[in-house]
Design an enzyme around this catalytic site. Structure first.
Site, PDB file in Angstrom:
ATOM      1  N   HIS A  21     -26.260 -73.114 -14.652  1.00  0.00           N
ATOM      2  CA  HIS A  21     -25.098 -73.774 -14.414  1.00  0.00           C
ATOM      3  C   HIS A  21     -25.930 -75.006 -13.439  1.00  0.00           C
ATOM      4  O   HIS A  21     -26.459 -74.805 -12.507  1.00  0.00           O
ATOM      5  CB  HIS A  21     -24.188 -72.902 -13.519  1.00  0.00           C
ATOM      6  CG  HIS A  21     -23.447 -71.692 -14.082  1.00  0.00           C
ATOM      7  ND1 HIS A  21     -23.338 -70.654 -13.705  1.00  0.00           N
ATOM      8  CD2 HIS A  21     -22.907 -71.858 -15.413  1.00  0.00           C
ATOM      9  CE1 HIS A  21     -22.908 -69.831 -14.487  1.00  0.00           C
ATOM     10  NE2 HIS A  21     -22.437 -70.436 -15.757  1.00  0.00           N
ATOM     11  N   GLU A  24     -25.620 -75.666  -9.632  1.00  0.00           N
ATOM     12  CA  GLU A  24     -26.094 -74.312  -8.819  1.00  0.00           C
ATOM     13  C   GLU A  24     -27.725 -74.669  -8.348  1.00  0.00           C
ATOM     14  O   GLU A  24     -28.613 -74.266  -9.112  1.00  0.00           O
ATOM     15  CB  GLU A  24     -26.028 -73.191  -9.264  1.00  0.00           C
ATOM     16  CG  GLU A  24     -24.594 -72.842  -9.446  1.00  0.00           C
ATOM     17  CD  GLU A  24     -23.999 -71.563 -10.306  1.00  0.00           C
ATOM     18  OE1 GLU A  24     -25.046 -70.875 -10.326  1.00  0.00           O
ATOM     19  OE2 GLU A  24     -23.034 -71.292 -10.795  1.00  0.00           O
ATOM     20  N   ARG A  63     -21.125 -77.802 -13.988  1.00  0.00           N
ATOM     21  CA  ARG A  63     -21.538 -76.278 -14.400  1.00  0.00           C
ATOM     22  C   ARG A  63     -22.179 -76.360 -15.796  1.00  0.00           C
ATOM     23  O   ARG A  63     -23.158 -75.726 -16.130  1.00  0.00           O
ATOM     24  CB  ARG A  63     -20.227 -75.566 -14.082  1.00  0.00           C
ATOM     25  CG  ARG A  63     -20.315 -73.863 -14.500  1.00  0.00           C
ATOM     26  CD  ARG A  63     -19.143 -73.451 -14.202  1.00  0.00           C
ATOM     27  NE  ARG A  63     -19.208 -71.859 -14.418  1.00  0.00           N
ATOM     28  CZ  ARG A  63     -19.697 -71.064 -13.666  1.00  0.00           C
ATOM     29  NH1 ARG A  63     -20.369 -71.038 -12.510  1.00  0.00           N
ATOM     30  NH2 ARG A  63     -19.668 -69.830 -14.118  1.00  0.00           N
ATOM     31  N   ARG A  71     -21.868 -67.317 -20.745  1.00  0.00           N
ATOM     32  CA  ARG A  71     -20.741 -66.418 -21.207  1.00  0.00           C
ATOM     33  C   ARG A  71     -21.021 -66.257 -22.999  1.00  0.00           C
ATOM     34  O   ARG A  71     -20.203 -65.608 -23.424  1.00  0.00           O
ATOM     35  CB  ARG A  71     -19.432 -66.894 -20.968  1.00  0.00           C
ATOM     36  CG  ARG A  71     -19.231 -66.771 -19.570  1.00  0.00           C
ATOM     37  CD  ARG A  71     -19.089 -65.629 -18.904  1.00  0.00           C
ATOM     38  NE  ARG A  71     -18.720 -65.509 -17.464  1.00  0.00           N
ATOM     39  CZ  ARG A  71     -19.353 -65.853 -16.426  1.00  0.00           C
ATOM     40  NH1 ARG A  71     -20.708 -65.971 -16.718  1.00  0.00           N
ATOM     41  NH2 ARG A  71     -18.687 -65.724 -15.184  1.00  0.00           N
ATOM     42  N   GLU A 178     -28.201 -63.887  -7.644  1.00  0.00           N
ATOM     43  CA  GLU A 178     -27.070 -64.784  -6.933  1.00  0.00           C
ATOM     44  C   GLU A 178     -27.292 -64.810  -5.557  1.00  0.00           C
ATOM     45  O   GLU A 178     -27.185 -63.945  -4.757  1.00  0.00           O
ATOM     46  CB  GLU A 178     -25.737 -63.923  -7.401  1.00  0.00           C
ATOM     47  CG  GLU A 178     -24.450 -64.679  -7.413  1.00  0.00           C
ATOM     48  CD  GLU A 178     -24.219 -65.619  -8.325  1.00  0.00           C
ATOM     49  OE1 GLU A 178     -23.970 -66.835  -8.268  1.00  0.00           O
ATOM     50  OE2 GLU A 178     -24.167 -65.212  -9.499  1.00  0.00           O
TER      51      GLU A 178
END
Length: 313
Positions: A21, A24, A63, A71, A178
């Site tokens: 992403h 991030e 993103r 996904r 994460e």
């Protein structure tokens, strides 16, 4: 004296993904640094490859460009005929699968660490996809112990309908990392330091394993996803209530039936229903508004791992 342990193949190929992403930034920043100077991630006898997964999204600090890269690593998307009409991320997924896979093959990378940030107050989180994976449970136990007293949580996404086809899933051992809270498009030194330490401990574990160290049986506490919760909505599908102040920033904390969950603009509290205590995660995650997810409910359980040792020793 012989001990009863599971003999695992040595780990040879490891990748560290940043920028799955593009907004991030901790993973982006670390991977770019390691591409320039990778001394701290090198371990004897181990190939460790840092890699920017979604360079276009990184360049735009967004993103994704067309769809969420994290996904679409299912066999349907990976098997589509390559053409310019495909979404950028699907084409990129096929390139990544070619470089680090193919998925579900003997040639795929042994381990992929995929670095992510969350706007939620989740601290250090390891994401596990398989509750029966002795090697990863042992690794996560090692990381958690090494980080202590800093908490490190394990999020288990093993679920028939809620599990998703992650970028890292092309590896034999996929590991999601994460760390938050951190706003999108922002770098925080404390979050950077925590993620860097998680990678260090993970690579140290692999090194010890390859050197022949036997890891005795262990147990870890994990939080398994059971349901995703959407925001209350009006008849037009618009959000009708926000995360209640009592729930905001309370990731991993118990949420009991009757506890405040949402708050409407006219001051009405919407409580948690049912009769089960849950543990919310990804509370008010910015990236999940488009996915219609206010938070995810988890249940807490313990996973056990058998003793493991590298088969070469």
């Amino acid at each position: 004296m012989t001990s009863c342990h599971i003999a695992e193949e040595p780990i040879q190929k490891v990748a560290i993904f940043g920028g799955t992403h593009g907004n991030e930034l901790t993973g982006v920043f670390l991977v770019k640094h390691w591409l320039e100077n990778g001394a701290e991630i090198q371990r004897t006898g181990l190939e460790v490859k840092p890699f920017i997964t979604n360079p276009r999204a990184v360049k735009k600090c967004t993103r994704y460009i067309d769809c969420d890269l994290n996904r679409i690593f299912d066999l349907e998307n990976l098997g589509k005929k390559m053409s310019e009409d495909l979404p950028y991320e699907v084409r990129r997924a096929q390139e990544i699968n070619h470089l680090f896979g193919p998925k579900d093959s003997e040639d795929s990378y042994d381990i992929i660490f995929d670095l992510h940030n969350t706007t939620s107050n989740m601290g250090c989180t390891l994401i596990l996809e398989d509750s029966r994976n002795n090697f990863l449970i042992q690794m996560f136990h090692y990381i958690k112990t090494s980080l202590a007293p800093l908490p490190c949580y394990v999020y288990l996404i093993e679920h028939p309908s809620l599990k998703y086809a992650t970028t890292r899933s092309i590896a034999k051992y996929p590991v999601g990392i994460e760390v938050g809270p951190q706003p999108q498009g922002v770098l925080r030194a404390d979050i950077l330091d925590q993620m860097r330490k998680m990678i260090k401990h993970a690579l140290d574990f692999i090194h010890h394993f390859n050197e022949g160290k036997e890891f005795p049986p262990c147990a870890i506490e994990v939080y398994k996803i059971i349901e995703k919760v959407d925001y209350p909505r009006d008849e037009n599908g618009e959000i009708a209530a926000v995360i209640h102040p009592n729930l905001q920033d309370q990731d991993w904390k118990p949420l009991h039936p009757g506890d405040p969950m949402f708050l409407t603009l006219d001051g009405k509290t919407i409580p948690l229903g049912g009769d089960c205590t849950v543990y919310p995660v990804f509370v008010n995650e910015a990236a999940y508004y488009e996915k219609k997810e206010a938070f995810a409910k988890t249940t807490k359980l313990t996973l056990n791992a058998k003793s493991i040792r590298c088969s070469l020793h």
